[in-house]
Design an enzyme around this catalytic site. Structure first.
Site, PDB file in Angstrom:
ATOM      1  N   THR A 147      13.099 -12.006   0.166  1.00  0.00           N
ATOM      2  CA  THR A 147      13.654 -12.903  -0.787  1.00  0.00           C
ATOM      3  C   THR A 147      13.857 -14.632  -0.333  1.00  0.00           C
ATOM      4  OG1 THR A 147      14.979 -10.576  -1.147  1.00  0.00           O
ATOM      5  CG2 THR A 147      15.548 -12.472  -2.355  1.00  0.00           C
ATOM      6  N   CYS A 148      14.278 -14.561   0.986  1.00  0.00           N
ATOM      7  CA  CYS A 148      15.042 -16.153   1.332  1.00  0.00           C
ATOM      8  C   CYS A 148      13.785 -16.704   1.134  1.00  0.00           C
ATOM      9  CB  CYS A 148      15.697 -15.838   2.437  1.00  0.00           C
ATOM     10  SG  CYS A 148      16.848 -15.439   2.950  1.00  0.00           S
TER      11      CYS A 148
END
Length: 173
Positions: free
Chosen positions: A45-46
């Site tokens: 997600t980062c």
């Protein structure tokens, strides 16, 4: 979160092959900045959404009243620099919190042992004005057991822009 001063921390940064000490005073004194923190470089997600979203909205964030935008992660400077290069980040400034001290003092250091990560940051963002937190957001469900689905709802660049546009009195237009 009530008004809170940013903790005094020195970050160990690698700049053009040399070590450089960068303090919270250097980063936040006399400025209005946005910071966002995330669990780790090169994580799904980062890398797919969080960091690229801030890079894509960098100019909007600046136009809405910020002097700078910083990404903080509990990774060392080598990792943060490699991640920025890999992601083609040109605008967002990377802050390596390798020891986790800044994240700990902000109350956001959590255990991600269930993934083998050790201590990492919970996702949050804030607007800081002259070393003081002006506005705070954090993802729901903070925990040390991994009983979450890595939420990314509250610490988005869009939410920061919305807040800034409501509060930036110097904005032209």
């Amino acid at each position: 979160m009530e008004t809170q001063e940013i903790p005094g921390v020195t970050f160990k940064c690698r700049v053009d092959g040399d070590w450089q000490d960068v303090t919270t005073e250097d980063l936040f004194a006399g400025k209005r900045v946005g910071i966002f923190s995330l669990p780790g470089a090169f994580t799904p997600t980062c890398s797919s959404t969080h960091l690229p979203g801030y890079e894509a909205h960098y100019e909007e964030l600046k136009e809405a009243g910020l002097d700078e935008i910083y990404c903080v992660s509990v990774n060392d400077s080598f990792v943060m620099n490699a991640w920025a290069l890999h992601m083609k980040i040109k605008n967002v400034k990377m802050i390596p919190d390798g020891s986790g001290n800044f994240t700990r003092f902000m109350g956001m250091l959590i255990g991600k042992n269930h993934l083998g990560f050790g201590n990492r940051s919970w996702r949050y963002m804030c607007v800081i004005k002259d070393n003081t937190i002006e506005r705070w957001w954090q993802e729901p469900g903070i925990n040390n057991e991994g009983i979450d689905d890595d939420p990314y709802l509250e610490s988005t660049p869009e939410k920061m822009i919305e807040y800034l546009e409501r509060t930036y009195v110097g904005r032209q237009g």
